[in-house]
Design an enzyme around this catalytic site. Structure first.
Site, PDB file in Angstrom:
ATOM      1  N   ASP A  76      44.247  43.570  43.446  1.00  0.00           N
ATOM      2  CA  ASP A  76      43.579  44.211  42.308  1.00  0.00           C
ATOM      3  C   ASP A  76      44.582  44.884  41.378  1.00  0.00           C
ATOM      4  O   ASP A  76      44.344  44.994  40.178  1.00  0.00           O
ATOM      5  CB  ASP A  76      42.499  45.197  42.775  1.00  0.00           C
ATOM      6  CG  ASP A  76      41.355  45.294  41.777  1.00  0.00           C
ATOM      7  OD1 ASP A  76      40.919  44.231  41.279  1.00  0.00           O
ATOM      8  OD2 ASP A  76      40.919  46.412  41.454  1.00  0.00           O
ATOM      9  N   GLU A  87      45.064  54.411  35.894  1.00  0.00           N
ATOM     10  CA  GLU A  87      44.661  53.536  36.998  1.00  0.00           C
ATOM     11  C   GLU A  87      45.871  52.837  37.631  1.00  0.00           C
ATOM     12  O   GLU A  87      45.947  52.705  38.849  1.00  0.00           O
ATOM     13  CB  GLU A  87      43.655  52.505  36.482  1.00  0.00           C
ATOM     14  CG  GLU A  87      42.947  51.760  37.600  1.00  0.00           C
ATOM     15  CD  GLU A  87      41.609  51.206  37.150  1.00  0.00           C
ATOM     16  OE1 GLU A  87      40.757  52.017  36.721  1.00  0.00           O
ATOM     17  OE2 GLU A  87      41.422  49.993  37.209  1.00  0.00           O
ATOM     18  N   GLU A 107      33.410  45.524  34.359  1.00  0.00           N
ATOM     19  CA  GLU A 107      33.428  46.928  34.790  1.00  0.00           C
ATOM     20  C   GLU A 107      32.197  47.268  35.630  1.00  0.00           C
ATOM     21  O   GLU A 107      32.278  47.987  36.631  1.00  0.00           O
ATOM     22  CB  GLU A 107      33.480  47.866  33.576  1.00  0.00           C
ATOM     23  CG  GLU A 107      34.743  47.759  32.740  1.00  0.00           C
ATOM     24  CD  GLU A 107      35.979  48.375  33.395  1.00  0.00           C
ATOM     25  OE1 GLU A 107      36.187  48.206  34.613  1.00  0.00           O
ATOM     26  OE2 GLU A 107      36.762  49.015  32.657  1.00  0.00           O
ATOM     27  N   GLU A 167      34.017  37.314  40.423  1.00  0.00           N
ATOM     28  CA  GLU A 167      34.015  38.530  41.237  1.00  0.00           C
ATOM     29  C   GLU A 167      33.720  38.203  42.708  1.00  0.00           C
ATOM     30  O   GLU A 167      34.362  38.743  43.609  1.00  0.00           O
ATOM     31  CB  GLU A 167      33.008  39.552  40.697  1.00  0.00           C
ATOM     32  CG  GLU A 167      33.412  40.173  39.358  1.00  0.00           C
ATOM     33  CD  GLU A 167      34.588  41.157  39.457  1.00  0.00           C
ATOM     34  OE1 GLU A 167      34.897  41.645  40.563  1.00  0.00           O
ATOM     35  OE2 GLU A 167      35.207  41.426  38.413  1.00  0.00           O
TER      36      GLU A 167
HETATM   37  C1  HMH Z   1      38.483  42.065  40.229  1.00  0.00           C
HETATM   38  N1  HMH Z   1      37.031  43.302  38.730  1.00  0.00           N
HETATM   39  C2  HMH Z   1      38.159  43.279  39.450  1.00  0.00           C
HETATM   40  N2  HMH Z   1      38.988  44.330  39.472  1.00  0.00           N
HETATM   41  C3  HMH Z   1      38.703  45.442  38.759  1.00  0.00           C
HETATM   42  N3  HMH Z   1      39.562  46.488  38.813  1.00  0.00           N
HETATM   43  C4  HMH Z   1      37.517  45.498  37.991  1.00  0.00           C
HETATM   44  C5  HMH Z   1      36.703  44.387  38.014  1.00  0.00           C
HETATM   45  C6  HMH Z   1      37.069  46.696  37.191  1.00  0.00           C
HETATM   46  O1  HMH Z   1      38.017  47.454  36.651  1.00  0.00           O
END
Ligand code: HMH
Length: 220
Positions: free
Chosen positions: A47, A87, A139, A209
């Site tokens: 991520d 972040e 999001e 996702e």
């Molecule tokens: C895969 N989808 C993914 N990572 C993230 N950080 C977000 C959405 C939302 O910020």
């Protein structure tokens, strides 16, 4: 009468797919405390790479926003870019805490596929309405997934609560709701083919996702 917004209607129409993305076994296992920590670390490192790509994606949404005649959404989107700075620091801290070396991480297949999708939005032909709707659903999947992990009855391990709060907080939820209002207003004023493209992008995000959670759950 009271009509459901376009995005709310899509969430219902594609409800099964939406649930697969937001109640995935990976995040459900965080909530019930059975999460495999090696899977969590894999998610964290992947991520981090995703968020680096996401910066460029939001920048492309911001650029489309600024080219609009009426760019009243600029501040909300700019806030989104700004919060990614914090972040990225959070990811570095969190990785250090878990002993994950971010410098040596390469993107796995589902992540690469998602990067490719995000990069396609740099094309000037892709309209603001499509881009901002895509931004909203990306999001929202995280907001809903991690929000569930801190809702009543959770058994989320204390060391994962910070992660869940990041996307599950009331503040992040409000931000997602602002993006949803922007998406709906843009879609109301968009031509039918753009609305159709936005719905396709919405579905594609849900698939990507699910793929991302699957990738995190198991090495593949
Ligand atoms: C895969 N989808 C993914 N990572 C993230 N950080 C977000 C959405 C939302 O910020």
């Amino acid at each position: 009468g009271v009509e459901a917004s376009t995005t709310a209607a899509w969430m219902e129409r594609h409800g099964q797919m939406y649930d697969r993305a937001t109640r995935h076994p990976f995040t459900v296992s965080i909530r019930d405390g059975t999460i495999d920590l090696s899977a969590f670390k894999r998610w964290l490192s992947q991520d981090y790479l995703f968020v680096r790509e996401f910066v460029a994606f939001i920048a492309s949404v911001l650029l489309k926003c600024c080219k609009q005649e009426d760019s009243m959404d600029m501040e909300i989107i700019l806030g989104g870019v700004a919060s990614l700075s914090d972040e990225l620091s959070w990811f570095k801290n969190e990785a250090a805490r878990w002993g994950v070396d971010l410098a040596s991480v390469s993107p796995l297949k589902s992540n690469i596929e998602y990067h490719r999708f995000l990069r396609s939005f740099a094309e000037p032909e892709i309209s603001y309405a499509v881009a901002v709707t895509t931004f909203w659903i990306i999001e929202t999947v995280y907001q809903d997934s991690f929000g569930f992990c801190i809702e009543e009855g959770n058994k989320t391990p204390p060391e994962l609560l910070g992660t869940c709060q990041r996307w599950g907080s009331a503040e992040f939820k409000q931000y997602c709701q602002s993006l949803q209002r922007i998406a709906d207003r843009s879609l109301e004023n968009a031509p039918a083919d753009a609305v159709k493209s936005a719905e396709e992008a919405f579905i594609r995000v849900l698939e990507l996702e699910v793929g991302f959670w699957e990738m995190s759950s198991s090495q593949s």
